[in-house]
Motif scaffolding. Structure first.
Motif, PDB file in Angstrom:
ATOM      1  N   GLU A 429      45.362  48.783  35.936  1.00  0.00           N
ATOM      2  CA  GLU A 429      44.047  48.178  36.123  1.00  0.00           C
ATOM      3  C   GLU A 429      44.014  46.728  35.629  1.00  0.00           C
ATOM      4  O   GLU A 429      43.414  45.858  36.263  1.00  0.00           O
ATOM      5  CB  GLU A 429      42.974  49.022  35.429  1.00  0.00           C
ATOM      6  CG  GLU A 429      41.641  48.884  36.142  1.00  0.00           C
ATOM      7  CD  GLU A 429      40.620  49.898  35.651  1.00  0.00           C
ATOM      8  OE1 GLU A 429      41.022  51.036  35.313  1.00  0.00           O
ATOM      9  OE2 GLU A 429      39.428  49.543  35.605  1.00  0.00           O
ATOM     10  N   ALA A 430      44.716  46.484  34.546  1.00  0.00           N
ATOM     11  CA  ALA A 430      44.703  45.132  33.977  1.00  0.00           C
ATOM     12  C   ALA A 430      45.451  44.122  34.847  1.00  0.00           C
ATOM     13  O   ALA A 430      45.363  42.909  34.631  1.00  0.00           O
ATOM     14  CB  ALA A 430      45.300  45.157  32.571  1.00  0.00           C
ATOM     15  N   ASP A 431      46.203  44.613  35.829  1.00  0.00           N
ATOM     16  CA  ASP A 431      46.916  43.703  36.743  1.00  0.00           C
ATOM     17  C   ASP A 431      46.079  43.345  37.976  1.00  0.00           C
ATOM     18  O   ASP A 431      46.524  42.558  38.809  1.00  0.00           O
ATOM     19  CB  ASP A 431      48.217  44.362  37.241  1.00  0.00           C
ATOM     20  CG  ASP A 431      49.212  44.614  36.122  1.00  0.00           C
ATOM     21  OD1 ASP A 431      49.488  43.664  35.362  1.00  0.00           O
ATOM     22  OD2 ASP A 431      49.716  45.748  36.034  1.00  0.00           O
ATOM     23  N   GLN A 432      44.906  43.938  38.109  1.00  0.00           N
ATOM     24  CA  GLN A 432      44.177  43.801  39.376  1.00  0.00           C
ATOM     25  C   GLN A 432      43.827  42.355  39.714  1.00  0.00           C
ATOM     26  O   GLN A 432      43.885  41.961  40.885  1.00  0.00           O
ATOM     27  CB  GLN A 432      42.918  44.679  39.361  1.00  0.00           C
ATOM     28  CG  GLN A 432      43.253  46.164  39.552  1.00  0.00           C
ATOM     29  CD  GLN A 432      42.026  47.019  39.788  1.00  0.00           C
ATOM     30  OE1 GLN A 432      40.913  46.508  39.831  1.00  0.00           O
ATOM     31  NE2 GLN A 432      42.238  48.322  39.942  1.00  0.00           N
ATOM     32  N   ALA A 433      43.475  41.569  38.702  1.00  0.00           N
ATOM     33  CA  ALA A 433      43.124  40.177  38.998  1.00  0.00           C
ATOM     34  C   ALA A 433      44.327  39.440  39.570  1.00  0.00           C
ATOM     35  O   ALA A 433      44.210  38.689  40.543  1.00  0.00           O
ATOM     36  CB  ALA A 433      42.607  39.477  37.739  1.00  0.00           C
ATOM     37  N   ASP A 434      45.492  39.671  38.979  1.00  0.00           N
ATOM     38  CA  ASP A 434      46.706  39.036  39.511  1.00  0.00           C
ATOM     39  C   ASP A 434      47.001  39.524  40.925  1.00  0.00           C
ATOM     40  O   ASP A 434      47.372  38.746  41.807  1.00  0.00           O
ATOM     41  CB  ASP A 434      47.915  39.353  38.609  1.00  0.00           C
ATOM     42  CG  ASP A 434      47.892  38.528  37.331  1.00  0.00           C
ATOM     43  OD1 ASP A 434      46.986  37.677  37.186  1.00  0.00           O
ATOM     44  OD2 ASP A 434      48.783  38.744  36.482  1.00  0.00           O
ATOM     45  N   ARG A 436      44.927  40.671  43.079  1.00  0.00           N
ATOM     46  CA  ARG A 436      43.927  40.131  44.012  1.00  0.00           C
ATOM     47  C   ARG A 436      44.315  38.726  44.469  1.00  0.00           C
ATOM     48  O   ARG A 436      44.149  38.376  45.642  1.00  0.00           O
ATOM     49  CB  ARG A 436      42.546  40.118  43.355  1.00  0.00           C
ATOM     50  CG  ARG A 436      41.427  39.683  44.301  1.00  0.00           C
ATOM     51  CD  ARG A 436      40.047  39.777  43.681  1.00  0.00           C
ATOM     52  NE  ARG A 436      39.652  41.152  43.426  1.00  0.00           N
ATOM     53  CZ  ARG A 436      39.496  41.715  42.240  1.00  0.00           C
ATOM     54  NH1 ARG A 436      39.696  40.994  41.140  1.00  0.00           N
ATOM     55  NH2 ARG A 436      39.131  42.969  42.120  1.00  0.00           N
ATOM     56  N   ALA A 437      44.857  37.947  43.548  1.00  0.00           N
ATOM     57  CA  ALA A 437      45.229  36.573  43.888  1.00  0.00           C
ATOM     58  C   ALA A 437      46.345  36.536  44.940  1.00  0.00           C
ATOM     59  O   ALA A 437      46.501  35.545  45.653  1.00  0.00           O
ATOM     60  CB  ALA A 437      45.669  35.829  42.632  1.00  0.00           C
TER      61      ALA A 437
ATOM     62  N   ALA B 501      38.408  48.414  44.016  1.00  0.00           N
ATOM     63  CA  ALA B 501      38.135  47.064  43.525  1.00  0.00           C
ATOM     64  C   ALA B 501      38.943  46.014  44.288  1.00  0.00           C
ATOM     65  O   ALA B 501      38.533  44.858  44.372  1.00  0.00           O
ATOM     66  CB  ALA B 501      38.452  46.983  42.038  1.00  0.00           C
ATOM     67  N   LEU B 502      40.080  46.403  44.817  1.00  0.00           N
ATOM     68  CA  LEU B 502      40.917  45.433  45.538  1.00  0.00           C
ATOM     69  C   LEU B 502      40.689  45.458  47.039  1.00  0.00           C
ATOM     70  O   LEU B 502      41.132  44.562  47.754  1.00  0.00           O
ATOM     71  CB  LEU B 502      42.400  45.708  45.238  1.00  0.00           C
ATOM     72  CG  LEU B 502      42.873  45.384  43.825  1.00  0.00           C
ATOM     73  CD1 LEU B 502      44.371  45.666  43.692  1.00  0.00           C
ATOM     74  CD2 LEU B 502      42.597  43.918  43.471  1.00  0.00           C
TER      75      LEU B 502
END
Lengths: 527, 527
Positions: A429-434, A436-437, B501-502
């Motif tokens: 879950e903590a990787d989702q921002a990466d 997404r990019a 979320a993605l």
């Protein structure tokens, strides 16, 4: 059951009169009987002529007849029983369980397309009814349906001797679309092809369809394949194989008086992207699963994970160590053909000698003919970025790990990748921002994006895309697996102000087929 | 309103630095000011770079923003008012009523695509939900949507200076699909292009979209058009024009490192098929209507009826006599450009000298520059069958009547035709059996089959196909008119086991966009 080595020119069986060819027993390297005569130019011509004759009749059969035919093919393949499985194991070197599973997939595909045909949504019916009162001009009545392109040439693939061969995905989707098929058997599994071909031929007879609905040709060289793609009566091509082979067919198709679409699936290295939190939490587990995916079927999958891009951290070592351990325990596996094995060995040897590439793991030592040994390499992001040859597909169980100093570098490398069938993201879950990019880049580069899995194991369904931007396929607007594959063989035709008596049933005013149709832009089942 | 001759590189206006070009006033043959500087290679590069930058942002805007943008373009075009209409009449030589109608169509197309975008069906969403309990293997979660191909190059067409030019059908469908557009103005209507380009540019600013969503280039030669098609950041091409021009673009696109689709509409002679009962009952009326369709817009339509195949009978004379009478009363009309006029004159002169061709009717004599005079020829089925050059499109109001001794001959001739945009059948009820016998052939040869009408007047709707087998278009699997044209600029991407979320909104589990989605193969609006 005896394997008949005859060409199937519609319902006719004829010995091929142009040279002769034999498949090799993968495990022993020995030629298998019977020998198969290659088709002559006249025999190719006869098959295409029959397909052309059959096309207008076959495409206008009731949908139910077409669906029943697909189901009959499935049943006839099952009725071949163990003879088919045994021959297929012999020719491919793939384990029995895999071949049984692949037979299930092949039969399942045919049945799925039967359901798709019965449902009729693939006809894409659109109706804009007349508006005689419209000002300033009355509106005409317009009705649209998709029609099949015409006879399709299907090239059997070496790596799926059932599911992407004579009655595999290309054939099933072309027949479902309403296109007769002229199949060219892959030389690596001629006996399998002959058996399956007979099952299809029998289904044509069982269902009382036109002779030319299906033909099967053997080729002692390259001429028949080339001749098929160049024949004016062939209107589309399905192919899975090497990039060289696919590009050659594309060139032939483009040079025709009337160019035709070639759906060639050519090469893909299917990047696996490893993110820091996932690596930190379960790097070893991912490594073990990766090794299993890499070695599956001796790595002979279009979706084999041939590239790993990892954001660097100590956890990358846990991934590599686990993968190396698993690979070290992985026995060598028989590859499909001596040629494929040789190409694999030489590509692996070449990569091992690359100054910027390290060999980090190998599978168990091989003995016996055509044994492929899984191999894992690693390199730096800089080296990978500098040398485009490091992107070349190695068909087999070889993969290259690239350590990326950061997310930006990973994204740069993905931007530089050629088009791919799949990309697999391993994230927590903590990787989702990466993650997404990276998605916009991935969406431009690949046909299927998957999370916490591997691309091998292609689900045959409605939402599958087994396709991707060039050169993973020749036409990134399509998929060769799943029900959407039928769209490849269709084109729209519009009928204006046509009396009901002349309209095809799908477009008639009373909606006799009970189809879901787009009327004035909105889907409805009404008449 | 002053016409600004600057290139539009995103929001930037820049004088083109590579040569200079002017449009010609069609009626007088005199150059019109201003002069337009052609784009340099650097300016082309800048436009493509901006389009590339814009692509990922533009495509992920909410559908509502994209729809509002299309509507804003329509409004801004209307807001140009009479300046646009006057300039367009001047440049094209087309009558004011036609240009006003074409503006209506252009605006209507943009609004139709806005509605299509809002509805969202074009996203083609398919969902196969996970089945964790499935045996022997769990089923993954698969979700598919169509994504835009990326920046699209649009070539303005000479014959539709509004509806198939800078903000015409190709641009509207590409923008609707989510693709930035780099348009190349047609040299015949540079002022019209500049005005419309400013309307689009203003809409980009009004809606706060990324700069590179739209650019407009002028070209003092062929280099910019060629450069556009070859640029790696351009992912598809829309073109309407000559066969020579289209084939040149196809060749460039195929030679790229990554080949791209070219949707080129190239040439069509749109056969009109006349059947005995219809001829006997109303041959003269059909002849009069035919003459009107032939002469419409100086014959400068892709769907102009350039060929008449009539089953021979005395009633054919009634058709020809009425057509000849109508044509004799038809004034010559200003053609789009001196070049088009010259090509028309020379093709007509060549055909008139053909040993097997008779000139049966001509329009009123012409005076003044670029005046096209309608011409009707006739020949025998035998001559037509023997000389493929008689199938060549003459762009303008020329047509060739072929008398066919019987239905079988007519069918043979249709089989020998190249791919066509349209075919028009003129039938009475007693002709239906004959017409039915021709339908399979027609369905293979044309994109739109119409009854008791003519192909000119292309309705912009959901069920229109303005496309057809090669060479009428480069890709017979598509239409360039109507809402289905959006499909040309899309490709499918599948997402496997991706957390909500993605996922893009279109694929999220709760169906927040309220789309109709194909779940397990069946359409539903449920989540």
């Amino acid at each position: 059951m005896e394997i008949c080595s005859d060409l199937l020119i519609g319902q006719q069986t004829q010995a091929g009169s142009q040279g002769s060819t034999q498949s090799i027993e993968a495990a022993s390297g020995k030629p298998l009987s019977p020998a198969f005569g290659g088709a002559s130019a006249a025999q190719l011509d006869a098959a295409c002529a029959l397909a052309w004759q059959a096309a207008d009749v076959y495409r206008e059969l009731p949908l139910e007849s077409r669906a029943a035919f697909l189901e009959k093919i499935a049943q006839n393949i099952l009725d071949l029983g163990d003879v088919l499985v045994e021959r297929c194991v012999q020719e491919s070197g793939l384990p029995r369980g895999r071949i049984e599973g692949e037979r299930g997939r092949t039969v399942g595909q045919l049945r799925m397309f039967a359901a798709v045909v019965r449902q009729g949504d693939f006809l894409g019916v659109r109706i804009d009814p007349a508006q005689p009162e419209r000002q300033p001009l009355p509106r005409v009545d317009l009705r649209l349906r998709y029609v099949p392109l015409g006879p399709v040439a299907v090239f059997g693939a070496s790596n799926f001797p059932l599911a992407f061969s004579v009655a595999g995905g290309d054939t099933a989707s072309a027949l479902a679309a309403g296109c007769p098929v002229v199949a060219k058997a892959h030389p690596a599994h001629l006996g399998t092809s002959a058996l399956v071909g007979q099952a299809v031929r029998k289904a044509v007879a069982d269902c009382g369809l036109p002779d030319g609905t299906f033909s099967l040709l053997f080729d002692s060289g390259l001429e028949i394949g080339q001749g098929l793609v160049s024949d004016a009566r062939i209107k589309a091509v399905g192919f899975t194989g090497s990039r060289r082979g696919g590009l050659a067919l594309l060139k032939l198709a483009a040079a025709r008086h009337e160019p035709i679409p070639v759906y060639a699936e050519m090469s893909s290295i299917n990047p696996v992207l490893l993110f820091p939190h996932a690596l930190a939490n379960r790097g070893a587990a991912i490594g073990t699963a990766f090794a299993a995916s890499l070695a599956l079927g001796a790595g002979q999958f279009c979706t084999n994970p041939g590239l790993v891009l990892a954001i660097d951290s100590p956890a990358v070592d846990a991934f590599i160590d686990a993968a190396a351990t698993a690979l070290a325990a992985t026995p060598a596996a028989t590859m499909l053909t001596p040629g494929i094995h040789q190409a694999y060995e030489s590509a692996v040897a070449k990569l091992a000698q690359h100054a910027q590439v390290d060999t980090v793991a190998q599978g168990k030592e091989a003995s016996g003919p055509a044994q492929g040994r899984a191999t894992l390499f690693s390199t730096t992001a800089e080296a990978f970025s500098r040398d485009p040859a490091l992107q070349d597909e190695i068909f087999g169980a070889a993969s290259l790990v690239v350590r990326c100093p950061d997310l930006a570098t990973m994204r740069d490398l993905v931007e530089k990748l050629e088009g791919q069938l799949t990309a697999a993201l391993h994230i927590d879950e903590a990787d989702q921002a990466d993650a997404r990019a990276l998605l916009p880049t991935l969406e431009r580069r690949v046909g299927r994006i998957l999370v916490n899995g591997f691309g091998t194991g292609v689900e045959v369904g409605h939402a599958m895309v087994h396709g991707g931007p060039y050169p993973s396929t020749a036409d990134g607007r399509s998929t060769s697996v799943g029900s959407l594959a039928i769209d490849r063989f269709l084109r729209p035709v519009s009928y204006q102000d046509m009396p009901d008596a002349l309209l095809p049933d799908a477009l008639k005013r009373a909606n006799p087929l009970g189809l879901t149709r787009r009327v004035d832009g909105k889907l409805t089942t009404a008449d």
